[in-house]
Write a protein that holds these residues in place. Sequence first.
Motif, PDB file in Angstrom:
ATOM      1  N   VAL A   1       0.836  -1.207   0.000  1.00  0.00           N
ATOM      2  CA  VAL A   1       0.000   0.000   0.000  1.00  0.00           C
ATOM      3  C   VAL A   1       0.866   1.251   0.000  1.00  0.00           C
ATOM      4  CG1 VAL A   1      -1.709   1.316   1.314  1.00  0.00           C
ATOM      5  CG2 VAL A   1      -1.912  -1.174   1.137  1.00  0.00           C
ATOM      6  N   ASP A   2       1.915   1.253   0.826  1.00  0.00           N
ATOM      7  CA  ASP A   2       2.800   2.414   0.921  1.00  0.00           C
ATOM      8  C   ASP A   2       3.555   2.649  -0.392  1.00  0.00           C
ATOM      9  OD1 ASP A   2       1.997   2.813   3.505  1.00  0.00           O
ATOM     10  OD2 ASP A   2       3.763   1.871   4.416  1.00  0.00           O
TER      11      ASP A   2
ATOM     12  N   GLU B   1       2.611   1.709  -3.446  1.00  0.00           N
ATOM     13  CA  GLU B   1       1.681   2.185  -4.476  1.00  0.00           C
ATOM     14  C   GLU B   1       1.328   3.654  -4.249  1.00  0.00           C
ATOM     15  OE1 GLU B   1      -2.487   0.860  -6.666  1.00  0.00           O
ATOM     16  OE2 GLU B   1      -1.573  -0.420  -5.135  1.00  0.00           O
ATOM     17  N   LYS B   2       1.127   4.026  -2.994  1.00  0.00           N
ATOM     18  CA  LYS B   2       0.815   5.420  -2.669  1.00  0.00           C
ATOM     19  C   LYS B   2       1.987   6.329  -3.037  1.00  0.00           C
ATOM     20  CE  LYS B   2      -0.574   8.377   1.200  1.00  0.00           C
ATOM     21  NZ  LYS B   2      -0.849   8.421   2.661  1.00  0.00           N
ATOM     22  N   TYR B   3       3.195   5.888  -2.747  1.00  0.00           N
ATOM     23  CA  TYR B   3       4.381   6.676  -3.091  1.00  0.00           C
ATOM     24  C   TYR B   3       4.512   6.855  -4.600  1.00  0.00           C
ATOM     25  CZ  TYR B   3       9.212   7.338  -4.503  1.00  0.00           C
ATOM     26  OH  TYR B   3      10.335   7.766  -5.162  1.00  0.00           O
TER      27      TYR B   3
ATOM     28  N   GLN C   1       2.253   6.646  -6.891  1.00  0.00           N
ATOM     29  CA  GLN C   1       1.140   7.383  -7.480  1.00  0.00           C
ATOM     30  C   GLN C   1       1.329   8.891  -7.364  1.00  0.00           C
ATOM     31  OE1 GLN C   1      -1.831   5.944  -9.193  1.00  0.00           O
ATOM     32  NE2 GLN C   1      -1.432   8.039  -9.867  1.00  0.00           N
ATOM     33  N   GLN C   2       1.998   9.353  -6.289  1.00  0.00           N
ATOM     34  CA  GLN C   2       2.130  10.804  -6.116  1.00  0.00           C
ATOM     35  C   GLN C   2       3.330  11.390  -6.848  1.00  0.00           C
ATOM     36  OE1 GLN C   2       4.666  12.464  -4.003  1.00  0.00           O
ATOM     37  NE2 GLN C   2       5.714  10.506  -4.026  1.00  0.00           N
TER      38      GLN C   2
END
Length: 368
Positions: free
Chosen positions: A288-289, A291-293, A295-296
Amino acid sequence: MFRTTFLVSLLLSAAALSVTTSAMAAEVSQLDESFVKVEDRAVKTRNEALKQALQNVILKNSGSQSALMAPSIASSINKPTSLIRQYGYKEINGEQYLHASFDHQKIIRLLRDAQLPVWGQQRPLTLIWLSLDADGSRKILNDSSTDESRQTITATANQRGLPVLLPLMDLDDSMVIAANDVRGMFNDVVASASQRYNTDYFVMASIEPSADGLLNYNMALYPSVSDEPLFAPLIQDAGKVADADSAMGAILLALSEYYVGQYAVADSGEALQTQITFIDITDRKQLVDIEKYLQQLSAVKRVSLTTLRGVTAKFSLDLFGSEDDLQRLINLESKIRQQVVQRPIANESLDPLPVSQTQSTNYIWLGN
């Protein structure tokens, strides 16, 4: 009626620009917020302040003054209410400010639609060595200084979303560096003194009076870590201005424009894709971390997890820019360690293959 600024007090600096520093680069948040000083709460004052606030946010997310020249950007600045999430007033240290926040996704879409580069949250951390004339002698501006120049650097850097550090100038610094080293542009001395700060870049700059009553400024930017001797600066700028605020503004503008050229990414208009592999995955939170990283990142349009086998995860990325753009941004992130993998060669007798065909890179997520 009003002037744009960020308070230099710790309270407003923290609100205006939240920066999380790690081993090197910084992660900048609050890129959708701005504070504008106002004299009153009249409608006309508020409307002008909201325009200025949106202009500040555009500059923080694009990094370049030229973005304000785009017709669609100029039109939006004149009609800021369509992008506002909320606004209010704050009184700090006896002065009144309008605090506005804007819809971040709409801001980014506005820049993308105008085919302008977007500067993401991951930004290089810069150490500023600034030599100043003070009371007939030269000094290096330090982090604990109460000098107005310290306040100006903080305010201007916050306004541009530019993470900077000033040296401590404690005993350790004083033993290895002096103001004349900075003024004389002795890059080897300054590079050595910069190592303890573990930043991405360092700047040597000086501001001093000229005979005509104006101020001369000079600056040069270098990488803090380099495989090559530091013969030539990455950028260099010099000029003559009316006051110290203008000099420091010019220095920080030169930094911002250079970083935009390196790290801001415009939409290429092409359907560019790549894959990136993370290894040593131990729990779902890491996925999750990661993918979040990803994506931004300003180079990334979309992210999807395509393969998960054991401790290895492969992500597919649609890109706004090139793979080189992506790699420059990843290189800023201390939460990631790269691991180069040597690919076996089937026939050693063949002509040597390019490195890109004999090596691949895996990534290890280190987290916070």
